[in-house]
Write an enzyme that holds these catalytic residues in place. Structure first.
Site, PDB file in Angstrom:
ATOM      1  N   GLU A 185       0.812  -1.223   0.000  1.00 61.86           N
ATOM      2  CA  GLU A 185       0.000   0.000   0.000  1.00 61.86           C
ATOM      3  C   GLU A 185       0.845   1.273   0.000  1.00 61.86           C
ATOM      4  OE1 GLU A 185      -0.244  -2.569   1.969  1.00 61.86           O
ATOM      5  OE2 GLU A 185      -2.329  -3.217   2.222  1.00 61.86           O
ATOM      6  N   GLY A 239       9.401  -8.371   5.071  1.00 60.65           N
ATOM      7  CA  GLY A 239       8.671  -7.419   5.897  1.00 60.65           C
ATOM      8  C   GLY A 239       8.959  -7.602   7.366  1.00 60.65           C
ATOM      9  N   GLU A 263      11.551 -13.174   4.901  1.00 63.43           N
ATOM     10  CA  GLU A 263      12.750 -12.470   5.362  1.00 63.43           C
ATOM     11  C   GLU A 263      12.255 -11.377   6.290  1.00 63.43           C
ATOM     12  OE1 GLU A 263      14.791  -9.599   6.148  1.00 63.43           O
ATOM     13  OE2 GLU A 263      14.632  -9.042   4.033  1.00 63.43           O
ATOM     14  N   CYS A 300      16.884  -3.982   5.928  1.00 64.63           N
ATOM     15  CA  CYS A 300      16.840  -5.120   6.843  1.00 64.63           C
ATOM     16  C   CYS A 300      18.238  -5.531   7.285  1.00 64.63           C
ATOM     17  CB  CYS A 300      16.119  -6.296   6.191  1.00 64.63           C
ATOM     18  SG  CYS A 300      16.608  -6.606   4.490  1.00 64.63           S
TER      19      CYS A 300
END
Length: 505
Positions: A185, A239, A263, A300
């Site tokens: 989104e 995420g 992940e 990340c």
């Protein structure tokens, strides 16, 4: 004419609008209306993917390679429009998006080249031994085959390289698996223009149109419907730990459980060896600050923790990092939700009595400024919450009293995407004692570098033990990523006319 998002879903070659809509939350310009996804749209997309699999899963490697290369061509042809809509939606600078676009097309081309070789198929053949005693051996052959339709979740922090045509999609298509993408989104227009490029490639290469669909989000039910659909064979996700774990649990609870390749991020600790800190601690501190704030810390692989033996050398390291971070101006984060989570995270860390704030700042709306904290190793070991990821430009220095306590910290770590050693030659003995632990804790171990920036190459591993990822034997970056969407099939005494082409030779 500039690209104008229409906010529709792409379902098997057709752009479909929905009655319910949400408005994109852009950094620049007015948001646009986007149709919300639904379980019905998910079902239509997955049914089309299943139908396409019976053709696409049995195409030649050359045909799939040509398809992947054509997708890359179509993305490059839309480069300026992709940058324009991407910067407006995410606030990322144009140079970052242009680099990410190159990485995205590079991944597609890498998998195209990879499947033209047959190494990834792991071809095996044990010839028949009809005269073997006491029992003859049959002719046995094996190769990797595509699993079926794959669900891919677009990532918030990489609108191109980990989203619509990112590594999960590229590796699944290379394997012979149709893909249904749930667009994120945070950047629906970016997802839409990439989907347009894929649709052009589908038609140019005469692929079945159900081979790719894109469904916009808008509610958690859309993601749940996708991973629970009985025809979905595997899931690729990048995420948060919370969101990924929820989807992982849904996959495991299905009547037919499926692999969930999630992940989920990590704190990516760095271990600073004594000689290295003594010789160049200030330089390491300055460089760490640059890595922490790269992309507003929204990677990340952001190295959120630095473990160092307490003393004057550690003081110089911290002072240099603090000085460099203080000079970093607030930057726009990808979404308001991510910015709010970052503020909440630093507030929680700062509230612990054992934690000392070295550098703090005020930040609001979608802006974020760096924070730096420090804590003793004993207090870090006593409070597991200090080892949890705060997504953003926050760093924590953990001061150990000696190397043995540094080793305790390594043993206490949860699974990580990366662990880093900063060392000089005279630190080799210390590093040798840490290496077996770091290998067990992380998917990638670095020396004298910073983990931000994941090279796309054959040997790369982007994954690690839980909670860094949900499958420690997989990677979401590099050519090995294709193995997630393949499974071995054995053929016994099979006539040559029924064998896959590669096994029949």
């Amino acid at each position: 004419m500039p690209f104008q998002p229409h906010g529709k879903h792409l379902i098997a070659g057709t752009w479909v609008a929905g009655a319910d809509q949400f408005t994109s939350a852009q950094v620049a310009g007015a948001g646009h209306a986007v149709s919300k996804g639904s379980a019905a749209l998910v079902d239509a997309a997955v049914q089309a993917a299943e139908g396409a699999f019976w053709d696409y899963g049995y195409t030649s490697r050359a045909a799939r390679a040509a398809f992947l290369n054509r997708i890359a061509d179509e993305i490059e042809a839309r480069g300026a429009d992709i940058t324009e809509i991407g910067t407006a939606e995410t606030g990322l600078p144009a140079a970052r998006l242009e680099g990410e676009r190159g990485r995205t097309t590079g991944q597609l081309r890498m998998f195209a080249a990879h499947i033209l070789q047959d190494d990834y198929l792991d071809l095996r053949h044990d010839a028949a031994l009809p005269d073997r005693a006491p029992l003859p051996r049959p002719d046995v052959r094996m190769m990797q085959r595509p699993v079926g339709p794959v669900a891919v979740f677009g990532a918030s922090n990489f609108p191109l390289a980990f989203s619509t045509a990112g590594g999960d999609t590229a590796s699944a298509l290379a394997a012979g698996c149709p893909v249904v993408v749930k667009a994120h989104e945070a950047h629906p227009g970016t997802g839409e223009i990439i989907a347009e490029a894929i649709l052009v490639a589908i038609r140019a290469c005469e692929m079945p149109e159900g081979v790719f669909s894109l469904v916009h989000g808008g509610a958690h039910e859309v993601g749940a419907a996708l991973v629970q659909h009985p025809l979905i064979a595997a899931v690729g996700f990048t995420g948060s730990l919370r969101g990924g774990r929820a989807l992982f649990d849904l996959c495991a609870a299905r009547p037919n459980p499926i692999p969930f390749f999630g992940e989920l991020g990590s704190v990516n600790p760095m271990f600073l060896m004594p000689a290295a800190v003594a010789a160049r601690g200030a330089d390491i501190g300055t460089a760490w600050a640059g890595s922490l704030t790269m992309g507003v810390g929204q990677f990340c692989t952001n190295p959120g923790i630095a473990v160092v033996v307490d003393g004057a050398d550690a003081d110089r390291f911290v002072a240099a990092a603090s000085e460099a971070l203080r000079a970093t101006a607030p930057q726009v984060m990808l979404t308001t939700g991510i910015a709010e989570a970052y503020r909440s995270g630093v507030k929680t860390i700062g509230a612990y009595k054992a934690v000392r704030e070295v550098l703090g700042a005020m930040c609001d709306n979608r802006d974020a400024a760096p924070y730096l904290y420090e804590v003793s190793a004993a207090d870090w070991l006593a409070n597991g919450a200090l080892g949890h990821e705060v997504f953003g430009p926050m760093g924590m220095v953990v001061r150990a009293k000696d190397f043995d306590q540094m080793r305790e910290i390594a043993l206490a770590l949860e699974g990580q995407l990366t662990c880093t050693l900063h060392m000089d030659d005279s630190d080799l003995d210390h590093a040798r004692h840490l290496m077996p632990i770091l290998e067990r804790k992380a998917g990638r171990v670095l020396a004298n570098g910073f983990p931000t920036g994941v090279e796309v190459c054959d040997a790369m591993v982007h994954g690690g033990p839980y909670p860094a990822s949900t499958n420690f034997g997989a990677t979401s970056v590099g050519s090995l990523a294709i193995r997630r969407f393949l499974r071995p099939v054995c053929y016994q005494n099979m006539p040559a006319g029924l064998l896959p082409h590669e096994l029949a030779q």
